[in-house]
Design an enzyme around this catalytic site. Structure first.
Site, PDB file in Angstrom:
ATOM      1  N   ASP A   7      38.639 -14.824   1.780  1.00  0.00           N
ATOM      2  CA  ASP A   7      39.293 -16.063   1.876  1.00  0.00           C
ATOM      3  C   ASP A   7      38.006 -16.955   1.031  1.00  0.00           C
ATOM      4  OD1 ASP A   7      37.155 -16.559   3.750  1.00  0.00           O
ATOM      5  OD2 ASP A   7      38.622 -16.852   5.413  1.00  0.00           O
ATOM      6  N   CYS A  64      35.540 -12.608   5.012  1.00  0.00           N
ATOM      7  CA  CYS A  64      35.920 -14.173   5.150  1.00  0.00           C
ATOM      8  C   CYS A  64      34.545 -14.656   5.878  1.00  0.00           C
ATOM      9  CB  CYS A  64      36.985 -14.039   6.258  1.00  0.00           C
ATOM     10  SG  CYS A  64      36.548 -13.142   7.953  1.00  0.00           S
ATOM     11  N   GLY A  65      34.602 -15.871   6.353  1.00  0.00           N
ATOM     12  CA  GLY A  65      33.483 -16.603   6.933  1.00  0.00           C
ATOM     13  C   GLY A  65      32.627 -15.586   7.853  1.00  0.00           C
ATOM     14  N   THR A  66      33.110 -14.920   8.767  1.00  0.00           N
ATOM     15  CA  THR A  66      32.427 -14.333   9.571  1.00  0.00           C
ATOM     16  C   THR A  66      32.818 -12.804   9.792  1.00  0.00           C
ATOM     17  OG1 THR A  66      34.360 -14.405  11.409  1.00  0.00           O
ATOM     18  CG2 THR A  66      32.790 -15.971  11.463  1.00  0.00           C
ATOM     19  N   GLY A  67      33.931 -12.332   8.749  1.00  0.00           N
ATOM     20  CA  GLY A  67      34.224 -10.966   8.953  1.00  0.00           C
ATOM     21  C   GLY A  67      35.377 -10.655  10.000  1.00  0.00           C
ATOM     22  N   ILE A  68      35.335 -11.578  11.044  1.00  0.00           N
ATOM     23  CA  ILE A  68      36.319 -11.204  12.154  1.00  0.00           C
ATOM     24  C   ILE A  68      37.554 -11.365  12.078  1.00  0.00           C
ATOM     25  CG2 ILE A  68      36.656 -11.860  14.741  1.00  0.00           C
ATOM     26  CD1 ILE A  68      33.687 -13.002  14.615  1.00  0.00           C
ATOM     27  N   GLY A  69      38.040 -12.306  11.465  1.00  0.00           N
ATOM     28  CA  GLY A  69      39.395 -12.619  11.146  1.00  0.00           C
ATOM     29  C   GLY A  69      40.069 -11.429  10.410  1.00  0.00           C
ATOM     30  N   ARG A 132      34.287  16.480  16.971  1.00  0.00           N
ATOM     31  CA  ARG A 132      34.299  15.329  17.831  1.00  0.00           C
ATOM     32  C   ARG A 132      34.540  14.145  17.226  1.00  0.00           C
ATOM     33  NH1 ARG A 132      28.600  12.643  18.723  1.00  0.00           N
ATOM     34  NH2 ARG A 132      27.673  13.630  16.838  1.00  0.00           N
ATOM     35  N   HIS A 133      34.133  13.885  16.142  1.00  0.00           N
ATOM     36  CA  HIS A 133      34.436  12.483  15.456  1.00  0.00           C
ATOM     37  C   HIS A 133      35.848  12.775  14.927  1.00  0.00           C
ATOM     38  CE1 HIS A 133      30.660  11.377  15.725  1.00  0.00           C
ATOM     39  NE2 HIS A 133      30.012  12.255  14.961  1.00  0.00           N
TER      40      HIS A 133
END
Length: 141
Positions: A7, A64-69, A132-133
């Site tokens: 974004d 994005c700005g934080t990567g969170i969205g 395991r992974h």
């Protein structure tokens, strides 16, 4: 091929990442946005997620700005394992342990130099294929 999307908050960092991909001769598809005008990040997260899920792209990078969205949005798509990384150790671990197929970065959080190191580590770390992974990934799905 790597699908790349952002974004407006990730637009400048996307340019840095694309320059890195070009330098390394890594094929990519820039799915937008193409300006710093305000846009809705879910549109671009969806484009990258769908490119990965369809097989058009092997992996995706979202900014994005934080990567969170973008990471929250991408993880809404079954089969996407998007990891928000702000350090090299996490980038390596998410590939080796989680077989992440989308990397999220915060354009207002991570500087250009560190972002390139994170992308490099993420792209060059293989999934361990340890039982395991794989078992844990199977449990997620």
């Amino acid at each position: 091929m790597i699908a790349v999307g952002c974004d407006q908050g990730g637009f400048a960092l996307k340019g840095v990442i694309i320059d890195y991909l070009k330098e390394k001769n890594i094929e990519y598809n820039d799915l937008g946005t193409y300006t710093e005008d305000s846009v809705d990040y879910p549109v671009y997260a969806k484009k990258v997620a769908e490119a990965v899920l369809s097989g058009e792209a092997e992996k995706g990078i979202l900014i994005c700005g934080t990567g969170i969205g973008v990471s929250i949005t991408a993880n809404r798509y079954r089969g996407i394992r998007c990891a928000l990384c702000g350090d090299v150790f996490s980038a390596k671990a998410t590939r080796a342990h989680n077989d992440s197929n989308v990397l999220a970065l915060g354009g207002r959080v991570v500087g250009a130099g560190l972002a390139v190191e994170i992308v490099d580590a993420w792209l060059n770390t293989e999934f361990s294929h340890e039982e395991r992974h794989q078992r844990r990934i199977d449990m997620m799905d």
